[in-house]
Structures are given as C-alpha cells and as structure tokens.
Design a protein around this motif. Structure first.
Motif, mmCIF file in Angstrom:
data_model
loop_
_atom_site.group_PDB
_atom_site.id
_atom_site.type_symbol
_atom_site.label_atom_id
_atom_site.label_comp_id
_atom_site.label_asym_id
_atom_site.label_seq_id
_atom_site.Cartn_x
_atom_site.Cartn_y
_atom_site.Cartn_z
ATOM 1 N N ILE A 1 0.836 -1.204 0.000
ATOM 2 C CA ILE A 1 0.000 0.000 0.000
ATOM 3 C C ILE A 1 0.868 1.250 0.000
ATOM 4 N N VAL A 2 1.877 1.250 0.877
ATOM 5 C CA VAL A 2 2.752 2.422 0.968
ATOM 6 C C VAL A 2 3.504 2.612 -0.350
ATOM 7 N N THR A 3 3.964 1.526 -0.941
ATOM 8 C CA THR A 3 4.668 1.621 -2.226
ATOM 9 C C THR A 3 3.780 2.257 -3.286
ATOM 10 N N ALA A 4 2.545 1.789 -3.350
ATOM 11 C CA ALA A 4 1.621 2.345 -4.332
ATOM 12 C C ALA A 4 1.356 3.818 -4.059
ATOM 13 N N ALA A 5 1.209 4.150 -2.787
ATOM 14 C CA ALA A 5 0.920 5.546 -2.435
ATOM 15 C C ALA A 5 2.094 6.453 -2.788
ATOM 16 N N VAL A 6 3.313 5.994 -2.512
ATOM 17 C CA VAL A 6 4.502 6.804 -2.815
ATOM 18 C C VAL A 6 4.627 6.987 -4.326
ATOM 19 N N ALA A 7 4.397 5.925 -5.059
ATOM 20 C CA ALA A 7 4.482 6.023 -6.514
ATOM 21 C C ALA A 7 3.467 7.024 -7.040
ATOM 22 N N LEU A 8 2.276 6.966 -6.480
ATOM 23 C CA LEU A 8 1.235 7.893 -6.895
ATOM 24 C C LEU A 8 1.608 9.338 -6.569
ATOM 25 N N ALA A 9 2.146 9.542 -5.378
ATOM 26 C CA ALA A 9 2.523 10.899 -4.976
ATOM 27 C C ALA A 9 3.668 11.415 -5.831
ATOM 28 N N ASP A 10 4.635 10.562 -6.123
ATOM 29 C CA ASP A 10 5.752 10.978 -6.972
ATOM 30 C C ASP A 10 5.264 11.374 -8.361
ATOM 31 N N ALA A 11 4.298 10.636 -8.856
ATOM 32 C CA ALA A 11 3.871 10.847 -10.243
ATOM 33 C C ALA A 11 2.889 12.004 -10.380
ATOM 34 N N GLU A 12 1.935 12.092 -9.460
ATOM 35 C CA GLU A 12 0.853 13.045 -9.660
ATOM 36 C C GLU A 12 0.630 13.987 -8.491
ATOM 37 N N GLY A 13 1.534 13.980 -7.524
ATOM 38 C CA GLY A 13 1.389 14.896 -6.411
ATOM 39 C C GLY A 13 0.577 14.311 -5.272
ATOM 40 N N LEU A 14 0.694 14.963 -4.132
ATOM 41 C CA LEU A 14 0.047 14.445 -2.935
ATOM 42 C C LEU A 14 -1.468 14.479 -3.034
ATOM 43 N N ALA A 15 -1.990 15.447 -3.759
ATOM 44 C CA ALA A 15 -3.442 15.565 -3.867
ATOM 45 C C ALA A 15 -4.044 14.341 -4.549
ATOM 46 N N ALA A 16 -3.234 13.667 -5.352
ATOM 47 C CA ALA A 16 -3.733 12.490 -6.062
ATOM 48 C C ALA A 16 -3.761 11.256 -5.164
ATOM 49 N N VAL A 17 -3.178 11.366 -3.995
ATOM 50 C CA VAL A 17 -3.138 10.221 -3.081
ATOM 51 C C VAL A 17 -4.412 10.207 -2.248
ATOM 52 N N SER A 18 -5.482 9.791 -2.862
ATOM 53 C CA SER A 18 -6.718 9.584 -2.116
ATOM 54 C C SER A 18 -6.858 8.097 -1.830
ATOM 55 N N MET A 19 -7.622 7.795 -0.818
ATOM 56 C CA MET A 19 -7.784 6.392 -0.455
ATOM 57 C C MET A 19 -8.321 5.588 -1.636
ATOM 58 N N ARG A 20 -9.224 6.197 -2.370
ATOM 59 C CA ARG A 20 -9.788 5.489 -3.528
ATOM 60 C C ARG A 20 -8.745 5.264 -4.609
ATOM 61 N N ALA A 21 -7.901 6.287 -4.829
ATOM 62 C CA ALA A 21 -6.888 6.154 -5.873
ATOM 63 C C ALA A 21 -5.857 5.097 -5.493
ATOM 64 N N VAL A 22 -5.405 5.123 -4.262
ATOM 65 C CA VAL A 22 -4.438 4.121 -3.815
ATOM 66 C C VAL A 22 -5.035 2.729 -3.913
ATOM 67 N N ALA A 23 -6.284 2.628 -3.472
ATOM 68 C CA ALA A 23 -6.946 1.329 -3.527
ATOM 69 C C ALA A 23 -7.084 0.859 -4.979
#
Lengths: 231, 231
Positions: A38-60
DNA sequence: CCGAACAGCGAACAGTGTTTGCTGTTTAGA
DNA sequence: TCTAAACAGCAAACACTGTTCGCTGTTCGG
C-alpha cells in the motif's frame, strides 16, 4: 460495549502508533495485500501526480481493490502519510562513513535531505504536520547525534540545532518548489517606496555564493559553538 | 461562448488577483454582505475553532446565508485564505519608528511576527502554500527593506535575508504549536544507541539563552555582513 | 422604460475520508 | 473433529467538503 469484533487499524489498542501495531492477527484468511504494498503504491502515486492524487480510492484502485479495504491495514489516511514519510526517509541510507569534521558531515546530511525533497516534492506538505515520527526518522536522528558527538555542548543544544537544520532545509525546499508562483500581479507598486528604491539600485554581479551552505554554516556554528559546555 | 452572465469572483478577468478585482459592478441590487465582513467572520472562526472549521458553509452560516452566496464576493476558498492572511498581517501596524541599529529593528520585527503567529495559530497552515501576496504583506516587506537601508550589500541578499527571517519565525511558531505532539511512543529505543547515550549525559542547567534571538542574530549577520558590497 | 446585469438562494454535483453490514474464509480451542 | 471467534474483502452508505447552476427578484444604464 460494541459487540462488533475489533476493527483493523485501531487494533483494540487505543492510540498506539502505526509502527507498533501488528500487520495482522492470527486467525482468519491471509491478507491479499500488505502495508508495504500500500505504501509503495501511495509513494508512486505521490511521486507521479502529487500528494493531492493520493486519495484512499486512488491508492486502492492502484492495488485493484476498494477504498474501504485499506482500513484493514491502516486506521486512517494520516497513518498512510506517516508511513510514506518513513519510507522515503529510508532512502537516506546508507549513512556516509564518519569523517573528521562534524560541520562538513552535517552539511552533507543537509544536502542529502534537500535532495530527498527534490526527489519527493510532496514531502514538504507531509512533513510539516503533527505526525508520529517513525523508526527511520529516529535512525536518521540517531545518526545526527553521532555526528555531533565531538561537539562538546549541551544535548538540548544539539537537538535544537538538528531541528533547525531540518527546518531550514525544508525552507529551502519549499522556496525551490514555489519558485515563481508568488504573484505580485496587479499591485500598485507606487505604494511601496523603499521597494522600488531598492530595485532602482544597480544590481550586483550575482554573488550567490551558495546561500544554502552559507546559511547552514552560520546557523550551526552559531548554535553549537556558543552553547555552554558540559563536563 | 457561454451566454450566462459573468459570474462574480472571476469577473471576466482571467486570472487577476483578488485585490485587483472590484467588489461589485454598477448595476443590480446592493450586496447584503461585503468582502470585509466575510473575511472578518472567517478570521473569527479560525481564531476560535481552527482553520479546519473555516468551511464555506460555516463562514456563510456565521453571516446568516448560504455557502453558494459567498461566491458572489470571492472566486474560491483560496481567495478567502489569502484575504485572511492579509487581514491579520495588517495587525503588524503601525510599524515601529526607525531606530539606530538595523539588527535590533529586524529582531523586533521578528518578535512581532512571532506574536502574530501566537495570536493566530492558523497562520502557519495558511502561509506556507502558494498564494498571492497581498498589499499588507507587501507593505510589511517594504518596511523591512527600509530597515535594511543602512546595510550596504546586494539587494538580492536583503531579499533572501528577509525570506529567511520569516521562514525561521514560522519554524519557531510551528515548533511552539506542535510542542509535545510528536509521539515517540512505542519505539524500541534500544535500536538507537547514540540517542540513548546522549540522554545518559548529565543534563546541563538549562542554558536556553533565547534560541530565537540567537538563531536570528547569527543568521542575519551571517547573511548580510558577508555579502559583497555594492557601489 | 426595458433589458442587461446583478444578488441571493437552494439544490445538485463531484469529490473526499471513513463506517458499516455483510459474506466467506481461516484458525484456535474444546 | 467440530464449533465459534476472529479475520479479509467488498460494496454501499454517511457525513462532509468546495463549487456550479438555474432560478427569482431587484436594480440601474442607456
């Protein structure tokens, strides 16, 4: 009180930090995912699209599941942010070998920290927010204390100096990230006489002898050298 | 393109900052509220219950209206936050009269800024966020430039020094606000040898000779004195 | 005096984090 | 071995959020 069985993140323990909480119990089926994934996916998402893109739904969604399922592994989004921080702080390893000048070592540490902010711009938003300090952050702090061992001053002074160092680093990181985003547009400049007068001065030949190092050097020496020595 | 009449905040002008936008047009009924009243209500709400309580609905309710109505006066919540910042920055007036030592004057300015943060804790969260700088902030900046007039160094150095000053002030403000909220709980202290060793040292008799002033003094002198002079 | 521009309002939209039943699975203890 | 407690996963729902939109009624410029 409630006859519903204990839910995941807040595993009975009232307010234990996420790092001290077991990932799963003994009974029941094996979890499909893991806290690390989960953390790996969240970090990848934040790196790629910014912290705002790290929503629970997006990570899931990145893990192919639903938002609610994440709460089997975490108790809140804040927990996830804490875990993300600790994850990237681990990238500061391995710590450079001990040198002979503590000031140079601290400056190296500061440069590494700044590089980390450059690699993960979302860190600035995450870090300044009352959060639990993870094991990797503690290890980093421990290493700083090791570097400052030859400095013979009060322990509290060292703590304050390290806090100031990370603070100034994040200051520079934020300045870099927000470069040119401050909009002066539409302001009536005539109302600020000293400002326009300052601009009228001949601009010097860009001294710019590394403000970063200069600031930290004057800060660390000022905070640690002047401190009263102890036994 | 769209035949709907121009909406409020984004009055035709594409991206003009809120300060340069007129509060109302010429035709139509007189507005029930005003930008100032909205900002006043929002600041009061933030002071009383924190920034999280400043939702459009809450602010609107405080004025006895609906959330959507606020968009006749502002174009977004970010605009409101910018206006709130400028409002409280105005509390730094009147600026103290010119003295004979610019360093003492700057330290006074810093203390005032810290006091402002203490009076409005939500400022920390609002200020560090890419935002438009308002007229009051510009006036404050102008005053800093005035104080630094006797310092004969590059203009850019003065800008950097002022930025560093406000940065360090907000650093102290955040440290104060988050005092004791960092939870070390549940950490296996044995894994951090240098940390426990540092704690084992005899704790000194609390020197604490004002870290705030000491930090700023070493910072300002380091940044402004060492800078190359000009003409 | 008429029509364009505007104010106010409530409902609705698209999001968000989080909670809650629920079903099915696994395992500990009797 | 069998049962019951504990657990994983999921979809729907809840309580929010900022923001938009259509509408009615008001007000003034040409």
């Amino acid at each position: 009180m409630s006859d519903t069985p204990g839910r995941p993140g807040d595993r009975d323990a009232s307010r234990q930090p996420i790092w001290a909480r077991p990932e799963r119990g003994a009974r029941g089926p094996a979890p499909t995912h893991s806290r690390d994934a989960i953390v790996t996916a969240a970090v990848a998402l934040a790196d790629a699209e910014g912290l705002a893109a790290v929503s629970m739904r997006a990570v899931a969604a990145a893990l192919g599941t639903g938002a609610g399922s994440l709460y089997r592994y975490l108790s809140s989004r804040d927990d996830l942010l804490d875990l993300m921080t600790d994850r990237v702080v681990a990238e500061l390893r391995p710590y450079p070998p001990a040198g002979d000048d503590w000031l140079d070592e601290m400056l190296l540490v500061a440069r590494q920290q700044l590089a980390l902010h450059r690699a993960h711009p979302w860190l600035i938003e995450v870090i300044q927010r009352p959060s639990g300090v993870g094991p990797e952050s503690l290890a980093w702090f421990d290493n700083c204390i090791r570097i400052l061992q030859p400095v013979r001053c009060a322990v509290t002074a060292k703590f304050e100096a390290i806090a100031m160092l990370t603070g100034v680093v994040s200051l520079f990181a934020r300045t870099e990230a927000a470069a040119g985003s401050a909009s002066f547009a539409g302001a009536d400049l005539a109302a600020y006489p000293h400002l326009v007068a300052a601009f009228r001065q001949p601009s010097p030949p860009a001294p710019r002898t590394d403000l970063f190092e200069r600031t930290l050097r004057s800060l660390l020496t000022g905070l640690l050298a002047a401190s009263p020595e102890v036994g």
